[in-house]
Scaffold this active site. Structure first.
Site, PDB file in Angstrom:
ATOM      1  N   ASP A  34      -8.160  -0.858   5.402  1.00 47.47           N
ATOM      2  CA  ASP A  34      -8.028   0.377   6.185  1.00 47.47           C
ATOM      3  C   ASP A  34      -7.741   1.614   5.334  1.00 47.47           C
ATOM      4  O   ASP A  34      -8.080   2.734   5.727  1.00 47.47           O
ATOM      5  CB  ASP A  34      -6.870   0.226   7.182  1.00 47.47           C
ATOM      6  N   THR A  36       0.857  -1.186   0.000  1.00 47.90           N
ATOM      7  CA  THR A  36       0.000   0.000   0.000  1.00 47.90           C
ATOM      8  C   THR A  36       0.892   1.235   0.000  1.00 47.90           C
ATOM      9  O   THR A  36       1.936   1.245   0.647  1.00 47.90           O
ATOM     10  CB  THR A  36      -0.865  -0.025   1.279  1.00 47.90           C
TER      11      THR A  36
HETATM   12  N1  GLY Z   1      -3.544  -1.860   4.104  1.00 46.28           N
HETATM   13  C1  GLY Z   1      -4.169  -2.278   2.927  1.00 46.28           C
HETATM   14  C2  GLY Z   1      -5.271  -3.193   3.115  1.00 46.28           C
HETATM   15  O1  GLY Z   1      -5.276  -3.980   4.060  1.00 46.28           O
HETATM   16  O2  GLY Z   1      -6.153  -3.176   2.298  1.00 46.28           O
END
Ligand code: GLY
Length: 314
Positions: free
Chosen positions: A214, A183
């Protein structure tokens, strides 16, 4: 008096293998250049984080935009959020499949909608109505990711642990070692003293279609408020969401703690409370910042008065 602008970016926190370090650092460096060029010409923090994250989405090294992890049914499904700490305006999109740069759709939501959050087809139609091109999902899918998905599903069939969705019953250290979390995100302070944050992701490998992590949820993987701080997180989304970890971190800065202390505390809390792992960049309006991760590596970069620096460890 004008502030010296600051831009921080990240390109994921996990056990980035040696042969991928250079690509991660190059990607982060390109994002810093694009975002900081905006700040140097007097653009806003929102413009800077959008520019930086667009570059990371266009780079197929990362789990954002083209080259993202695939859903269980072999599609790319993207989430992104952008927030302006000066106005508290925010724009988010989730589960979009036909947008090359979801962060640009998030920016359109922030600028042009009374709403904050669009998902799926509604998000795509909103973006198209405001001038974005809708593409075929296949343009976002790499063969590399099709092979990775096949491997993950073969392991699943063989009853081997699915580390992407490592839960409380699995060692977070093992999950952090093996599951990748690329991410991407950015936080910026502009010359007017405003801060902003942006986060974009393809989510987790082999995720169920419709799953949202998240990254695009306000206060979870992204948040910005001039009265506290700007934050972007990366890592295993479900624990970050349960702890509303972005807001947890900026609230502590608002209470007077330094971002340099709060960033590692947030990672320690994530691990202690729910066995989670990931990384964080945190920037206060006075220019103090923190970077932390509880994974073996994290791709990060900063540009300020001293010029650009990137790293893969802290
Ligand atoms: N942090 C990225 C996700 O879990 O979608």
């Amino acid at each position: 008096m004008p502030r010296t602008p600051i831009l921080l970016v990240h390109g994921g926190a996990w056990a980035i293998p040696d042969d991928m370090v250079e690509a991660h650092q190059r990607g982060v460096s390109n994002a810093l250049s694009a975002g900081y060029a905006q700040l140097q010409k007097g653009a806003s923090a929102v413009d800077a984080v959008e520019a930086a994250v667009s570059v990371l989405e266009d780079d197929d090294t990362f789990d954002a935009g083209r080259g993202s992890f695939l859903t269980r049914d072999g599609r790319v499904q993207l989430d992104a959020l952008l927030m302006d700490g000066g106005s508290m305006r925010a724009g988010g999109v989730a589960c979009v499949e036909r947008l090359r740069n979801p962060i640009q759709a998030a920016r359109l939501v922030l600028d042009k909608s009374p709403h904050v959050y669009f998902v799926g087809q509604g998000a795509e139609e909103f973006a198209q109505q405001h001038g974005m091109e809708l593409i075929d999902n296949g343009e976002l899918v790499l063969e590399r990711e099709q092979r990775r998905l096949e491997d993950a599903q073969a392991k699943e069939r063989a009853g081997l642990p699915d580390l992407t969705f490592a839960g409380d019953d699995k060692s977070p250290e093992t999950a952090a070692e093996l599951a990748s979390h690329d991410t991407v995100g950015a936080v910026a302070l502009d010359a007017k003293g405003n801060i902003a944050a942006a986060t974009s992701t393809g989510g987790t490998l082999n995720k169920a279609p419709g799953r949202v992590g998240d990254s695009s949820l306000i206060g979870c993987g992204c948040y910005a408020d001039n009265s506290s701080a700007a934050v972007s997180l990366t890592g295993w989304g479900e624990p970050i969401m349960k702890l509303v970890l972005g807001k947890w971190a900026v609230d502590r800065v608002q209470l007077g703690r330094s971002p340099e202390q709060v960033a590692p505390d947030a990672m320690a809390y994530l691990h202690k409370r729910l066995g989670g792992h990931g990384g964080i960049i945190l920037l206060a309006p006075d220019g103090r910042f923190g970077i932390a991760h509880n994974t073996p590596r994290m791709a990060w970069g900063i540009c300020d008065a001293q010029g650009p620096r990137t790293g893969i460890h802290l």
